[in-house]
Design an enzyme around this catalytic site. Structure first.
Site, PDB file in Angstrom:
ATOM      1  N   LEU A  71      73.801 -36.412  96.895  1.00  0.00           N
ATOM      2  CA  LEU A  71      73.300 -35.718  98.076  1.00  0.00           C
ATOM      3  C   LEU A  71      71.818 -36.002  98.282  1.00  0.00           C
ATOM      4  O   LEU A  71      71.037 -35.990  97.330  1.00  0.00           O
ATOM      5  CB  LEU A  71      73.519 -34.213  97.852  1.00  0.00           C
ATOM      6  CG  LEU A  71      73.374 -33.237  98.997  1.00  0.00           C
ATOM      7  CD1 LEU A  71      74.398 -33.531 100.089  1.00  0.00           C
ATOM      8  CD2 LEU A  71      73.585 -31.813  98.458  1.00  0.00           C
ATOM      9  N   HIS A 138      56.988 -35.749  76.930  1.00  0.00           N
ATOM     10  CA  HIS A 138      58.295 -35.928  76.313  1.00  0.00           C
ATOM     11  C   HIS A 138      58.354 -35.035  75.081  1.00  0.00           C
ATOM     12  O   HIS A 138      57.392 -34.348  74.733  1.00  0.00           O
ATOM     13  CB  HIS A 138      58.525 -37.395  75.941  1.00  0.00           C
ATOM     14  CG  HIS A 138      58.846 -38.260  77.123  1.00  0.00           C
ATOM     15  ND1 HIS A 138      60.023 -38.148  77.830  1.00  0.00           N
ATOM     16  CD2 HIS A 138      58.140 -39.254  77.726  1.00  0.00           C
ATOM     17  CE1 HIS A 138      60.038 -39.019  78.800  1.00  0.00           C
ATOM     18  NE2 HIS A 138      58.908 -39.707  78.771  1.00  0.00           N
ATOM     19  N   ASP A 168      63.141 -30.630  73.177  1.00  0.00           N
ATOM     20  CA  ASP A 168      64.115 -30.829  74.256  1.00  0.00           C
ATOM     21  C   ASP A 168      65.355 -29.969  74.064  1.00  0.00           C
ATOM     22  O   ASP A 168      65.844 -29.338  75.008  1.00  0.00           O
ATOM     23  CB  ASP A 168      64.546 -32.298  74.306  1.00  0.00           C
ATOM     24  CG  ASP A 168      63.520 -33.199  74.983  1.00  0.00           C
ATOM     25  OD1 ASP A 168      62.485 -32.683  75.432  1.00  0.00           O
ATOM     26  OD2 ASP A 168      63.758 -34.409  75.038  1.00  0.00           O
TER      27      ASP A 168
END
Length: 399
Positions: A71, A138, A168
């Site tokens: 989309l 990161h 993470d």
């Protein structure tokens, strides 16, 4: 038994690792997860390190069983389509930099007007506020900032990078999933949705318990490799074997240390359990010499039936063959659309029923664009017009 999150729908706008792993946990608990991908590259893990035309195993492992809508959110019609999906969703997960969703006209205030019961969760490196909010980063950067990386590695050596993304996954994926579940419970109890600002740095910092405890006791954390759990105690250490493999000795409690001494026929070591400093280093050298005399396979047999927290350090390949993980049905396979068979971890969650034995691979980009829009009541003619205008794309257009 119906899985506990069955009936809930998650719109996942995130990419790469933390967000997709979070939504995978929610899916494993029964939620329906719809990936909202752009009409260009989509989730970058699709092609991570792979030749053109092949999908990375990382993508399939993180996104097995999910659906995908491709989309263009910058297009007015694409924007409105997302709002229609939001009106029917329970949870929205995103991992853009702070402010991006608001610039798209999709900030929490707007989405809350569309669906007051929506739980929206933003996962970012440093959070939505503060001087570093818009900084890129990161896992290693978040771990470095939280004081975790400083503690990783051997005494006297540099900090060591691991292949398990602490910030993470523990700071991002698991913390976000836990907060989302709490917010969903709160919504059922109080009738209102909520906005969750998950900072991977914040959550990693909050879980860095042992060094922070030492800092409060002594004014600073112990140097790298010199804490109780990182090298100060011979009873809790790694020992090289004759074939350059390792054994993990976790005999931290005195009872386990005594059992270890009995197995290794070293009764004199028992009284040295509390040794520290130079005495501990001398004891460590003696323990190391014993383990270095035989290959890992020997020590695996020796400690197989002994309950003293000593285990071989396995490679990832060996872990996939371990009888404990196999008995727990933690190893399953999935077949990709290209015919590739992948071995991957199964869901770790059990809710009074067997784990699914046949895993679906990650979706092709835009694989469910048409079917999901049809479920919104949009006509095929309108869908075709949006395809031609680039508002949506299907899997065949991305191939």
């Amino acid at each position: 038994m119906t899985l506990p999150l069955a009936g809930l729908t998650v719109l996942d706008l995130s990419r790469l690792l933390p967000g997709p792993m979070c939504s995978l946990h929610l899916q494993d608990m029964g939620a329906r997860v719809i990936k909202i991908e752009d009409t260009h590259a989509g989730d970058y893990t699709r092609s991570l390190g792979m030749p053109k035309g092949l999908t990375s195993p990382v993508f399939h492992i993180l996104n097995r069983g999910k659906e995908s809508v491709s989309l263009d959110l910058s297009h007015p019609d694409g924007h409105q389509l997302l709002l229609q999906l939001v009106a029917r969703a329970d949870i929205l997960l995103e991992s853009f930099r702070p402010g991006v969703m608001k610039k798209l006209g999709l900030g929490y205030e707007r989405l809350n007007m569309i669906n007051p019961q929506l739980v929206m969760c933003s996962i970012t490196g440093f959070g939505q506020t503060g001087p570093w909010a818009n900084n890129a980063g990161h896992d290693m950067n978040y771990c470095a900032t939280a004081g975790i990386l400083d503690q990783s590695g051997e005494a006297g050596g540099p900090p060591a990078l691991g292949n398990f993304q602490i910030a993470d996954l523990a700071g991002g994926s698991l913390s976000a999933a836990m907060a989302i579940l709490a917010a969903v419970v709160g919504r059922f109890r109080h009738g209102e949705g909520s906005y969750l600002d998950i900072s991977m740095t914040d959550c990693a910092f909050a879980n860095n318990v042992i060094p922070l405890a030492a800092m409060n006791l002594m004014g600073k954390a112990m140097p790298r490799g010199q804490d109780m759990l990182t090298g100060a105690r011979p009873c809790y250490s790694l020992y090289k074997t004759a074939d350059n493999r390792y054994m993990a000795v976790g005999a931290l409690e005195q009872k386990f240390w005594h059992q270890l001494c009995d197995v290794l026929a070293q009764p004199d070591w028992k009284s040295r359990y509390h040794d520290m400093g130079p005495l501990a280093e001398q004891l460590r050298a003696e323990v190391a010499a014993v383990f270095a005399a035989q290959p890992q396979a020997h020590w695996r047999e020796v400690f197989a039936a002994t309950d003293c927290c000593v285990t071989p350090v396995l490679t990832p390949q060996q872990a996939f063959e371990h009888p404990q993980l196999l008995a727990r049905e933690m190893v399953q396979t999935l077949t990709t659309p290209q015919g590739q068979t992948l071995r991957c971890p199964a869901t770790p969650f059990c809710f009074n029923e067997p784990k699914p034995q046949h895993l679906r691979p990650g979706p092709q980009q835009g694989e469910h664009s048409v079917s999901i829009l049809q479920n919104l009541g949009i006509t095929d003619t309108q869908i075709q017009q949006w395809q031609q205008a680039g508002v949506i794309r299907t899997a065949s257009e991305h191939s």
